[in-house]
Design an enzyme around this catalytic site. Structure first.
Site, PDB file in Angstrom:
ATOM      1  N   SER A   1       0.859  -1.183   0.000  1.00 19.87           N
ATOM      2  CA  SER A   1       0.000   0.000   0.000  1.00 19.87           C
ATOM      3  C   SER A   1       0.897   1.235   0.000  1.00 19.87           C
ATOM      4  CB  SER A   1      -0.878  -0.044   1.257  1.00 19.87           C
ATOM      5  OG  SER A   1      -1.639   1.132   1.369  1.00 19.87           O
TER       6      SER A   1
ATOM      7  N   LYS B   1      -1.177  -1.070  -4.306  1.00 17.35           N
ATOM      8  CA  LYS B   1      -2.357  -0.277  -3.950  1.00 17.35           C
ATOM      9  C   LYS B   1      -1.915   1.158  -3.783  1.00 17.35           C
ATOM     10  CE  LYS B   1      -4.737   0.008   0.510  1.00 17.35           C
ATOM     11  NZ  LYS B   1      -5.492  -0.790   1.502  1.00 17.35           N
TER      12      LYS B   1
ATOM     13  N   LYS C   1      -3.002   4.979  -2.591  1.00 22.43           N
ATOM     14  CA  LYS C   1      -3.972   5.773  -1.847  1.00 22.43           C
ATOM     15  C   LYS C   1      -4.374   6.948  -2.730  1.00 22.43           C
ATOM     16  CE  LYS C   1      -4.077   3.722   2.188  1.00 22.43           C
ATOM     17  NZ  LYS C   1      -5.323   3.229   2.786  1.00 22.43           N
TER      18      LYS C   1
ATOM     19  N   ASP D   1      -7.254   2.929  -3.033  1.00 20.72           N
ATOM     20  CA  ASP D   1      -7.994   3.017  -1.773  1.00 20.72           C
ATOM     21  C   ASP D   1      -8.254   4.485  -1.473  1.00 20.72           C
ATOM     22  OD1 ASP D   1      -9.060   2.789   0.755  1.00 20.72           O
ATOM     23  OD2 ASP D   1      -7.339   1.765   1.648  1.00 20.72           O
TER      24      ASP D   1
ATOM     25  N   GLU E   1     -11.198   0.529  -3.423  1.00 17.49           N
ATOM     26  CA  GLU E   1     -11.484   0.304  -2.006  1.00 17.49           C
ATOM     27  C   GLU E   1     -12.126   1.538  -1.370  1.00 17.49           C
ATOM     28  OE1 GLU E   1      -8.044  -1.259   0.072  1.00 17.49           O
ATOM     29  OE2 GLU E   1      -8.935  -0.946   2.044  1.00 17.49           O
TER      30      GLU E   1
ATOM     31  N   ASP F   1     -13.935  -1.541   3.208  1.00 14.70           N
ATOM     32  CA  ASP F   1     -13.008  -1.621   4.345  1.00 14.70           C
ATOM     33  C   ASP F   1     -13.736  -0.997   5.538  1.00 14.70           C
ATOM     34  OD1 ASP F   1     -11.029  -1.087   6.250  1.00 14.70           O
ATOM     35  OD2 ASP F   1      -9.556  -0.281   4.875  1.00 14.70           O
TER      36      ASP F   1
ATOM     37  N   LYS G   1      -9.981  -6.685   8.062  1.00 14.41           N
ATOM     38  CA  LYS G   1      -8.901  -6.377   9.003  1.00 14.41           C
ATOM     39  C   LYS G   1      -9.348  -6.930  10.346  1.00 14.41           C
ATOM     40  CE  LYS G   1      -7.452  -2.126   6.731  1.00 14.41           C
ATOM     41  NZ  LYS G   1      -7.541  -0.653   6.765  1.00 14.41           N
TER      42      LYS G   1
ATOM     43  N   GLY H   1      -4.211  -4.187   6.340  1.00 12.27           N
ATOM     44  CA  GLY H   1      -3.333  -3.910   7.470  1.00 12.27           C
ATOM     45  C   GLY H   1      -3.593  -2.525   8.021  1.00 12.27           C
TER      46      GLY H   1
HETATM   47  O1  OSB Z   1      -7.281   1.858   4.584  1.00 15.30           O
HETATM   48  O2  OSB Z   1      -6.159   0.080   4.341  1.00 15.30           O
HETATM   49  C1  OSB Z   1      -6.294   1.195   4.852  1.00 15.30           C
HETATM   50  C2  OSB Z   1      -3.150   2.061   6.872  1.00 15.30           C
HETATM   51  C3  OSB Z   1      -3.717   2.715   7.943  1.00 15.30           C
HETATM   52  C4  OSB Z   1      -5.074   2.901   7.982  1.00 15.30           C
HETATM   53  C5  OSB Z   1      -5.880   2.425   6.945  1.00 15.30           C
HETATM   54  C6  OSB Z   1      -5.323   1.755   5.880  1.00 15.30           C
HETATM   55  C7  OSB Z   1      -3.918   1.597   5.829  1.00 15.30           C
HETATM   56  C8  OSB Z   1      -3.224   0.970   4.710  1.00 15.30           C
HETATM   57  C9  OSB Z   1      -1.857   0.412   4.991  1.00 15.30           C
HETATM   58  O3  OSB Z   1      -3.621   0.960   3.576  1.00 15.30           O
HETATM   59  C10 OSB Z   1      -1.879  -1.055   5.042  1.00 15.30           C
HETATM   60  C11 OSB Z   1      -0.647  -1.615   5.720  1.00 15.30           C
HETATM   61  O4  OSB Z   1       0.367  -1.792   5.045  1.00 15.30           O
HETATM   62  O5  OSB Z   1      -0.701  -1.864   6.938  1.00 15.30           O
HETATM   63 MG    MG Z   2      -8.521   0.720   3.264  1.00 14.91          MG
END
Ligand code: OSB
Ligand code: MG
Length: 378
Positions: free
Chosen positions: A140, A166, A168, A193, A218, A243, A267, A295
């Site tokens: 991510s 992924k 953001k 995402d 996402e 999510d 998660k 995560g």
């Molecule tokens: O939305 O998936 C998410 C990290 C912190 C809060 C929300 C998210 C995320 C990530 C990172 O996308 C995922 C990771 O590598 O832990």
């Molecule tokens: Mg997410």
């Protein structure tokens, strides 16, 4: 089994690289670690709540409060054999899944250790096919200063061997970024995402997401709005993945029935723990819907429990739970999770319980506060 001592650690750890999402920029990670001791064993769990109520309403502070006042007193000195029995002790507490997940995970760790099996093996008991020994892993990538920087990071992660990327996104950091990413990397498995940054006012823009051949989009819409996702999904070819909107098996069922998504990001920390993660994967499996394990920038403790969940049969898409060195120069467990380049996977721990060894010196070095709970002291 009887837990006679629980220790809560509030940690503040520097991230190797800042992580920006549509809800904010993280340069440090505050987290809660829970250790439950009983019958000569110690089980560990991580609470994924962040310092601000931005991803979810829970924070390190609310989780500490709910654990200290309600969850910990409900389980101390209680005798239990099965996970159902210990969960029944605090089932009456509504909400606060992140606080509950930390305690539930520590209890799973204790059970698995007492039976001498890995958490993955323990969680896989209801499934004839058992657990996977390696799980595919993606990465991510947070919002960067420039598109060039993002492309450079993508290049770097791809050359390391990650199975999918992924990105953001947020309003103003979306179509241009995706055009550039697809121009440079036309065929890689790519997803985005939005962390709830869009609304149906942005429909035109969201429809344009279809042109990028994304594995999934996402959580584009509000964190608490399954209904609007059900209005968006039929208009897109790209599968939506929920999510933030899914905290319970009931909400997953609702999302499936309404066609609000075609994939669920489970998660364990967000849904209350491995038990609920399993229920959600089962509900999705019945409907032929693949799930994957996201995560929350966990330490090695949370990564280990996530990998055990990610090893279950219906977790069919790559996890975000990548190598720990990406986030931490110094993790709080001895083990270092690394990428298996040859097949873009991470190996699920096989040692009894979580299969990681917490390093108390490191924990101490990041400590903000610590409190121990036992019957005598309540
Ligand atoms: O939305 O998936 C998410 C990290 C912190 C809060 C929300 C998210 C995320 C990530 C990172 O996308 C995922 C990771 O590598 O832990
Ligand atoms: Mg997410």
């Amino acid at each position: 089994m009887k837990i006679d001592l629980i220790t809560l650690y509030h940690l503040d750890m520097p991230l190797v690289h800042p992580f920006e999402t549509s809800f904010g920029l993280e340069t440090r990670r505050e987290c809660l670690i829970l250790a439950a001791t009983g019958e000569g064993l110690t089980g560990w769990g991580e609470c994924v709540a962040m310092n601000l109520p931005s991803y979810s309403y829970e924070t390190v502070g609310t989780a500490w409060h709910i654990l200290e006042e309600y969850l910990i007193p409900a389980v101390l000195e209680k005798t239990w054999q099965t996970m159902e029995e210990i969960l029944a002790e605090f089932h009456w507490v509504r909400g606060h899944p992140m606080a509950k997940a930390a305690l539930q995970t520590a209890a799973w760790d204790l059970i698995a250790q007492s039976e001498g099996i890995s958490l993955a093996a323990k969680l896989a008991e209801p499934y004839p096919e058992g657990s996977k020994t390696r799980v595919p892993v993606g990465v991510s990538i947070g919002i960067q200063m420039t598109i060039e920087e993002t492309l450079a990071r993508m290049e770097d992660f791809l050359s390391q061997g990650f199975a999918r990327i992924k990105l953001k996104i947020k309003p103003g950091w979306d179509l241009k970024l995706l055009s550039a990413a697809r121009k440079e990397f036309p065929d890689i498995p790519l997803m985005v995402d939005a962390n709830a940054a869009y609304s149906m006012e942005d429909l035109d823009l969201l429809l344009q997401m279809d042109q990028f051949n994304l594995v999934m989009l996402e959580q584009p819409l509000a964190y608490d709005d399954i209904y609007r996702h059900s209005q968006l999904q039929p208009l897109l070819n790209t599968p939506l993945c929920l999510d933030e909107s899914i905290h319970t098996a009931g909400q997953a069922e609702l999302a499936i029935k309404l066609d609000a998504c075609r994939i669920v990001n489970i998660k364990p920390g967000r849904v209350g723990g491995p038990m609920e993660s399993r229920q959600i994967q089962d509900i999705c499996q019945i409907s032929g819907m693949p799930v994957w394990c996201g995560g929350m920038l966990e330490t090695g403790i949370g990564r280990a429990s996530n990998l055990a969940v990610a090893s279950l049969p219906n977790f069919l898409l790559p996890t975000d739970n990548g190598p720990t060195r990406r986030y931490w120069k110094e993790d709080i467990v001895e083990e270092v999770f690394t990428l298996n380049r040859e097949d873009s996977t991470i190996t699920v721990p096989v040692q009894p319980g979580l299969g990681v060894t917490p390093n108390l010196e490191r924990i101490k070095s990041f400590l903000v506060r610590k409190k121990q709970f036992s019957r005598g002291e309540l």
